[in-house]
Design an enzyme around this catalytic site. Structure first.
Site, PDB file in Angstrom:
ATOM      1  N   HIS A  20       0.811  -1.211   0.000  1.00  8.68           N
ATOM      2  CA  HIS A  20       0.000   0.000   0.000  1.00  8.68           C
ATOM      3  C   HIS A  20       0.847   1.265   0.000  1.00  8.68           C
ATOM      4  CE1 HIS A  20      -4.373  -1.153   0.791  1.00  8.68           C
ATOM      5  NE2 HIS A  20      -3.745  -2.228   0.348  1.00  8.68           N
ATOM      6  N   ASP A 111      -5.061   6.214   2.927  1.00  7.70           N
ATOM      7  CA  ASP A 111      -5.195   4.772   2.720  1.00  7.70           C
ATOM      8  C   ASP A 111      -6.358   4.231   3.543  1.00  7.70           C
ATOM      9  OD1 ASP A 111      -3.126   2.351   1.704  1.00  7.70           O
ATOM     10  OD2 ASP A 111      -4.669   1.782   3.162  1.00  7.70           O
TER      11      ASP A 111
HETATM   12  N1  UDP Z   1       8.331  -5.464  -4.259  1.00 10.68           N
HETATM   13  C1  UDP Z   1       9.643  -5.238  -4.603  1.00 10.68           C
HETATM   14  N2  UDP Z   1      10.563  -6.171  -4.283  1.00 10.68           N
HETATM   15  C2  UDP Z   1      10.251  -7.315  -3.614  1.00 10.68           C
HETATM   16  C3  UDP Z   1       8.902  -7.554  -3.269  1.00 10.68           C
HETATM   17  C4  UDP Z   1       7.968  -6.607  -3.617  1.00 10.68           C
HETATM   18  O1  UDP Z   1       9.966  -4.205  -5.215  1.00 10.68           O
HETATM   19  O2  UDP Z   1      11.146  -8.120  -3.359  1.00 10.68           O
HETATM   20  C5  UDP Z   1       7.311  -4.442  -4.596  1.00 10.68           C
HETATM   21  C6  UDP Z   1       6.579  -4.757  -5.872  1.00 10.68           C
HETATM   22  O3  UDP Z   1       7.237  -4.206  -6.975  1.00 10.68           O
HETATM   23  C7  UDP Z   1       5.222  -4.131  -5.604  1.00 10.68           C
HETATM   24  C8  UDP Z   1       5.056  -4.232  -4.107  1.00 10.68           C
HETATM   25  O4  UDP Z   1       6.345  -4.434  -3.566  1.00 10.68           O
HETATM   26  O5  UDP Z   1       5.224  -2.780  -5.992  1.00 10.68           O
HETATM   27  C9  UDP Z   1       4.171  -5.394  -3.686  1.00 10.68           C
HETATM   28  O6  UDP Z   1       2.858  -5.051  -3.884  1.00 10.68           O
HETATM   29  P1  UDP Z   1       1.762  -6.100  -4.338  1.00 10.68           P
HETATM   30  O7  UDP Z   1       0.470  -5.364  -4.424  1.00 10.68           O
HETATM   31  O8  UDP Z   1       2.175  -6.787  -5.575  1.00 10.68           O
HETATM   32  O9  UDP Z   1       1.755  -7.197  -3.228  1.00 10.68           O
HETATM   33  P2  UDP Z   1       1.699  -7.148  -1.617  1.00 10.68           P
HETATM   34  O10 UDP Z   1       3.082  -6.989  -1.162  1.00 10.68           O
HETATM   35  O11 UDP Z   1       0.812  -5.992  -1.218  1.00 10.68           O
HETATM   36  O12 UDP Z   1       1.120  -8.477  -1.267  1.00 10.68           O
END
Ligand code: UDP
Length: 478
Positions: A20, A111
């Site tokens: 988020h 948020d």
């Molecule tokens: N992300 C990243 N590196 C990692 C893991 C996640 O840059 O090793 C970033 C990814 O690019 C995205 C966010 O973290 O922008 C994860 O958001 P997403 O909605 O896909 O999943 P959540 O983490 O909320 O389950």
């Protein structure tokens, strides 16, 4: 772009944590690039995760963007990006009130997980714009599940039903529904109501990605919304892509060198986002499948879920439970790059050697896959990810479903694993040469072009940002 004279002042109040916080920061940067004075309000420890890119925007690009930090608060300072939807941030109530009174912004983008914030913002009569981190499609699914409760008319958790009244026949099962869709909690109702009474919603999506659902949301469900994404595309500098969210646990050069050594479209990128924890047995199944296939991969291993019978300790967190010698073999053959911790995801996805993305279908990852033109292998786990899977595989037809069937909360131990055969089959389907794969690739590249067009001058997201800024300016002019 809106002229800077009479520019509006918008507060951006991100949630404390990966999925988020990251897009909200990008959203603030996008609004600043349109001339809105954008102030990100956050805790000191969280600000460290993005202050470099904001300084670059401010100092090098001269954008009207700043960070304002609350006094540090031990209850909510979270620097490891593991803040969960359940994290209670209400300790920020008074500090927020003070900032709003002092600076009187023209609007605040907040948020939805700051569940308590609506009361204080509304009391001060500041336009409150909700950011809920998802796209139009999943929101339409959620609303219609709630309206029609089709899941109450099936005989078992695995019996499929169609979500009524949507532009496409979308099939789900009860086992794939989030607990909050099956039994809405008080917190969930509170978030829904605060969205209903808000000024509107900013959505990280773009019209051409899900036009039928953007129209449905606005015209049928009557939700006032601005589609302003993909906001990740505001990261044009390599530094911004590399440091996004967190400092990566691999240095950028060695990651790029490894990718440069591979053929175009030949590498599978595997990541389950910032929060998900897979059971150790599941990691093994993935490893066996990868070893049985002939494709190179980058695998980001985040946290694992050790059996609930054991209390997780630091040591167990850093134990990775891969098959014996797996990592060594992958390294020696140069077949696989394992990243423990945090990967520079944007940088990786945009590299020409990436040919597929095994994703948990988090909305940011989904959009990042789409914007990079990379077809996806869908493996939803929690939140609204099972809806996102349907958008990818059935509506856009740019992905292959791995076969995940069970929704579980991010902090809950999952009972059903996806076996190595299913993983192997999906990897071969995604990475092997076939007409189907080429079609998928063609489709997603077309969408990627539209994504970039959306955020450029004349594009729909560009227009929506300007429209919202103008709407907020109107009361000042009259
Ligand atoms: N992300 C990243 N590196 C990692 C893991 C996640 O840059 O090793 C970033 C990814 O690019 C995205 C966010 O973290 O922008 C994860 O958001 P997403 O909605 O896909 O999943 P959540 O983490 O909320 O389950």
């Amino acid at each position: 772009m809106v002229s800077e004279t009479n520019s509006v002042h918008i507060f951006f109040f991100p949630f404390v944590g990966g999925g988020h916080q990251i897009p909200m920061i990008d959203t603030a940067r996008a609004f600043a690039s349109h001339g809105a004075k954008s102030t990100i309000i956050t805790t000191l420890s969280n600000s460290l995760l993005f202050h470099n890119s904001i300084s670059r925007d401010h100092q090098h690009s001269n954008l009207p963007i700043t960070i304002l930090t609350f006094p540090e608060n031990p209850q909510i300072s979270d620097t490891d990006m593991s803040a969960a939807p359940t994290t209670d941030t209400s300790a920020l109530h008074q500090p927020l009130r003070r900032l709003l009174l002092e600076l009187r912004p023209d609007a605040i983008v907040v948020d939805m997980f700051h569940r308590w914030a609506a009361d204080v913002i509304d009391e001060l009569r500041i336009p409150r714009i909700v950011f809920n981190g998802t796209g139009c499609f999943s929101r339409c699914v959620r609303v219609n599940l709630q309206r029609y409760a089709p899941h109450e008319n099936v005989g078992s958790d695995s019996e499929p039903f169609v979500v009524p009244d949507l532009p496409d026949p979308i099939e789900l099962t009860r086992s794939r529904l989030p607990s909050f869709a099956r039994n809405p909690s008080r917190d969930f109702d509170r978030m829904r109501k605060s969205e209903e009474t808000s000024f509107g919603t900013v959505i990280n999506s773009f019209y051409d990605l899900e036009p039928a659902y953007a129209d449905y949301l606005r015209n049928v469900l009557k939700k006032k919304s601005w589609l302003v994404g993909p906001v990740s595309l505001c990261n044009t500098k390599t530094e911004d892509k590399t440091e996004r969210g967190k400092n990566p646990t691999i240095d950028e050069r060695s990651c790029l060198n490894w990718l440069n050594s591979k053929e175009p479209n030949s590498v599978l990128y595997i990541s389950f986002g910032s929060l998900a924890r897979l059971p150790q047995e599941q990691l093994k199944e993935i490893a066996y499948a990868l070893e049985a296939c002939d494709y190179s991969f980058i695998w980001v291993i985040g946290k694992i879920f050790k059996s609930s019978k054991h209390k997780e300790t630091e040591e167990e967190e850093t134990n990775w439970f891969l098959p014996d010698g797996f990592e060594q073999r992958m390294k020696e053959s140069n077949k696989g790059l394992i990243i423990r911790g945090w990967a520079p995801q944007l940088l990786i996805l945009e590299h020409s050697s990436i040919g597929g993305f095994m994703t948990h279908c988090g909305w940011n990852s989904t959009l990042e896959g789409v914007s990079s033109g990379v077809p996806m292998m869908t493996w939803p786990l929690s939140a609204e990810q099972f809806s996102n899977e349907k958008l990818i595989s059935r509506v856009l037809r740019v992905g292959v479903e791995v076969g995940s069937e069970e929704w579980a909360s991010w902090d809950e131990e999952r009972r059903v694993l996806v076996g190595r055969e299913k993983v192997e089959e999906a990897v071969k389907k995604m990475m092997g040469k076939s007409e189907e794969r080429e079609e998928m690739r063609r489709r997603i590249r077309e969408i990627a072009v539209k994504a970039r067009r959306a955020v450029e001058e004349g594009g729909t997201s560009y227009g929506d940002i300007d429209a919202l800024i103008k709407e907020l300016q109107a009361p000042r002019i009259t």
